[in-house]
Design a protein around this motif. Structure first.
Motif, PDB file in Angstrom:
ATOM      1  N   ASP A  84      67.979  30.209  45.637  1.00  0.00           N
ATOM      2  CA  ASP A  84      68.501  30.449  46.976  1.00  0.00           C
ATOM      3  C   ASP A  84      67.313  30.780  47.881  1.00  0.00           C
ATOM      4  O   ASP A  84      66.799  31.900  47.870  1.00  0.00           O
ATOM      5  CB  ASP A  84      69.500  31.611  46.949  1.00  0.00           C
ATOM      6  CG  ASP A  84      70.052  31.943  48.336  1.00  0.00           C
ATOM      7  OD1 ASP A  84      69.719  31.221  49.309  1.00  0.00           O
ATOM      8  OD2 ASP A  84      70.796  32.932  48.446  1.00  0.00           O
ATOM      9  N   ARG A  87      66.883  33.943  50.378  1.00  0.00           N
ATOM     10  CA  ARG A  87      66.706  35.320  49.912  1.00  0.00           C
ATOM     11  C   ARG A  87      65.485  35.961  50.553  1.00  0.00           C
ATOM     12  O   ARG A  87      64.485  35.311  50.820  1.00  0.00           O
ATOM     13  CB  ARG A  87      66.557  35.345  48.394  1.00  0.00           C
ATOM     14  CG  ARG A  87      67.794  34.951  47.637  1.00  0.00           C
ATOM     15  CD  ARG A  87      67.544  34.825  46.142  1.00  0.00           C
ATOM     16  NE  ARG A  87      66.824  35.962  45.582  1.00  0.00           N
ATOM     17  CZ  ARG A  87      66.955  36.383  44.321  1.00  0.00           C
ATOM     18  NH1 ARG A  87      67.797  35.752  43.512  1.00  0.00           N
ATOM     19  NH2 ARG A  87      66.259  37.396  43.870  1.00  0.00           N
ATOM     20  N   SER A  88      65.575  37.264  50.748  1.00  0.00           N
ATOM     21  CA  SER A  88      64.480  37.993  51.399  1.00  0.00           C
ATOM     22  C   SER A  88      63.291  38.223  50.465  1.00  0.00           C
ATOM     23  O   SER A  88      62.241  38.682  50.911  1.00  0.00           O
ATOM     24  CB  SER A  88      64.986  39.345  51.910  1.00  0.00           C
ATOM     25  OG  SER A  88      65.469  40.138  50.832  1.00  0.00           O
ATOM     26  N   ASP A  89      63.458  37.919  49.164  1.00  0.00           N
ATOM     27  CA  ASP A  89      62.355  38.104  48.224  1.00  0.00           C
ATOM     28  C   ASP A  89      61.677  36.782  47.863  1.00  0.00           C
ATOM     29  O   ASP A  89      60.998  36.682  46.849  1.00  0.00           O
ATOM     30  CB  ASP A  89      62.836  38.814  46.957  1.00  0.00           C
ATOM     31  CG  ASP A  89      63.888  38.030  46.193  1.00  0.00           C
ATOM     32  OD1 ASP A  89      64.439  37.067  46.761  1.00  0.00           O
ATOM     33  OD2 ASP A  89      64.179  38.386  45.030  1.00  0.00           O
TER      34      ASP A  89
END
Length: 566
Positions: A84, A87-89
């Motif tokens: 994904d 995602r912020s990571d």
């Protein structure tokens, strides 16, 4: 531990890594002979280029070929592993030398962006990436530099995934530059051969997605160690003793690594001095008996894409137990002993070493393996010891204003005459390099201590948003259709990392040199990247910061020295 969890290669030989490997396995090459390629004034050259029909498939209004090619490769790799990307990571790291420069030289007039930072934002938008993208512009070593950065950011805990994509599209700007250096062969290149006579330019996009061990399968390839080192010798010629390459190679080799290595994936541009230097460095590093594999005779020199493409294809080959033969090689033409062959060879060893070298004195090495572990790295504590800020009408060192009776571009030369005076190389530099040079001189004067001694423990890591835009425009003026004489000296300075090389040469520093282009000034992201640089055990301090030169009336240097706290 950092794993390669997915990869993709888009080249004239295919649009997946598997398709590319099968083409290589079948003995195919993407290199073709062209006459007046892409509107060049010069006659013949051989290159690896996308066909018009293949380019057409990636075209979309509002985007450059570079942006669409990078996004196409990255999206295929993302789909393959089900990541994904929103995602912020997830970090997006792009690797290129000139990106969408075709929009500036007029061959892609419909492309709205020329800046590497702006193009990175466009690629992030196409992929749905929400974090701020990073572009590595470290000349020919950019691809391996980008993989090393991705590995470091994950190891340091700044992200859990890194989409690393290298892409390059040929244009009159790039092709004419290589021709001006008399570095291009009219026939298929012949790496390390006694009759080698130059490189073949190439275009491609390649992606490797990196992830943490805790979230991936142990069957994936592992990135164990990476290093970047500078020759501190010359901005466009490699060290005769392979100083930077030797240091990079030995920095990533453990005691038992040689016995597990199936091959060294060499840079192998088929230029006279690069191949000679690599052979010497390999010999000095004790790797003469390890098989060597070069891919430039298949794909040409894909510049910013090369490190990612050649790493991905090397993983695919080793999955099949194959050391790919070096196409074009017949008889050794280098003095350093190197175990190279034109034929494929079988192997059962689980690791390989990827090496690259490039303008600005940069050299990079990356150890990739199915086995082994890397040392754990946490977030490191650092502190700033000295800082400088220069803009067109002021100079401030450690918070104290200095008095110079000049403004604008004259301020930079005034600083040079007052603080340095005797260093003729200064007058050959482009304005970005001059600005970085005088800023570093004032900063090191404030630091004190012994100057000009050889050291490996200091890195030079610089950032901006517009790459080498000022030098790009100056070089384009040398491509006037009615007076076509490309300037090799101007072309070299269209690589922003050259300023890092100039600082390394001046100070005899053999540590890391890296240049990153961001969409905008972002102190947090710059600090994260600088701290991640300390993942290299050799690096104890960094000369780093923001360096931008838009025009003679608009520029800024905000640099500092940061040191690791033990």
């Amino acid at each position: 531990m950092v794993f390669a969890i997915a990869d993709n290669i888009i080249s004239p030989l295919g649009e997946t890594t598997r398709d590319n490997y099968r083409a290589v396995e079948a003995g195919l090459s993407a290199i073709r002979n062209y006459s007046h390629c892409r509107g060049l004034h010069e006659g013949e050259l051989s290159a690896s280029l996308f066909s018009d029909s293949m380019r057409q498939r990636f075209m979309r209004n509002g985007y450059s070929n570079y942006e669409l090619l990078a996004a196409a490769s990255a999206s295929k790799a993302i789909a393959d592993c089900g990541l994904d990307a929103t995602r912020s990571d997830v970090a997006l790291i792009l690797s290129t030398t000139k990106g969408s420069i075709a929009a500036l030289d007029g061959t892609e007039p419909e492309a709205p962006r020329t800046g590497l930072g702006e193009s990175a934002v466009a690629v992030a938008h196409l992929l749905g990436v929400s974090t701020e993208p990073i572009t590595v512009s470290n000349a020919c070593i950019s691809g391996v530099s980008a993989l090393i950065l991705g590995m470091r950011l994950i190891e340091s805990g700044y992200c859990n995934y890194a989409i690393v994509c290298g892409a390059e599209v040929m244009s009159p700007f790039i092709l004419s530059g290589f021709l001006s250096l008399h570095a291009v062969s009219k026939t298929e290149c012949r790496p390390f051969d006694i009759d080698r006579n130059g490189l073949n330019p190439g275009e491609a996009a390649a992606t490797i997605i990196l992830g943490k061990a805790a979230t991936t399968s142990a069957t994936h390839w592992k990135l164990l160690r990476g290093a970047i080192r500078n020759d501190a010798y010359h901005i466009s010629a490699p060290s005769r003793q392979g100083e930077g390459a030797f240091r990079a190679l030995t920095s990533v080799l453990s005691k038992d690594a040689k016995h597990k290595m199936a091959f060294v994936s060499v840079h192998g541009t088929a230029t006279l001095f690069n191949d000679q230097m690599e052979s010497v460095a390999i010999n000095r590093a004790g790797l003469s008996d390890v098989p060597a594999s070069g891919l430039k005779g298949i794909y040409g020199h894909t510049m910013g894409a090369a490190g990612v493409l050649e790493t991905a294809l090397s993983m695919a080959a080793l999955d099949e137990g194959i050391v790919i033969g070096t196409r074009g090689f017949r008889e050794s033409g280098v003095s350093g002993h190197i175990n190279i062959s034109a034929s494929d060879r079988r192997t059962d060893r689980p690791a390989f070493l990827k090496m690259l070298s490039g303008f600005g004195g940069g050299n990079a090495a990356l150890l990739v393996s199915r086995e082994g572990t890397s040392d754990p790295v946490g977030r490191l504590q650092t502190h700033i010891t000295h800082s400088i800020k220069i803009n067109p009408d002021s100079v401030e060192v450690d918070g104290k204003l200095l008095n110079y009776d000049s403004t604008g571009s004259e301020l930079i030369t005034t600083i040079f005459h007052r603080e340095v005076a005797d260093y003729p190389r200064f007058f050959r530099m482009d304005p970005l390099a001059r600005l970085g040079f005088v800023a570093s001189e004032l900063l090191l004067k404030a630091e004190g201590g012994v100057r000009f001694r050889q050291r490996d423990d200091r890195a030079v890591v610089l950032f901006n948003a517009h790459s080498s835009a000022h030098a790009d425009k100056a070089y384009l003026q040398s491509l006037c259709p009615t007076d076509y004489y490309p300037s090799p000296s101007l072309f070299v300075y269209t690589l922003p990392n050259i300023v890092c090389g100039e600082i390394a040469i001046r100070n005899n520093w053999h540590g890391e040199t890296s240049f990153y282009v961001l969409p905008a000034h972002n102190e947090r992201l710059m600090d994260d990247i600088a701290k991640a640089t300390f993942c290299d055990p050799a690096t104890q301090s960094i000369l780093t910061g923001w360096l931008e030169y838009d025009s003679d009336e608009s520029f800024v240097a905000e640099l500092h020295i940061t040191e690791k706290i033990s």
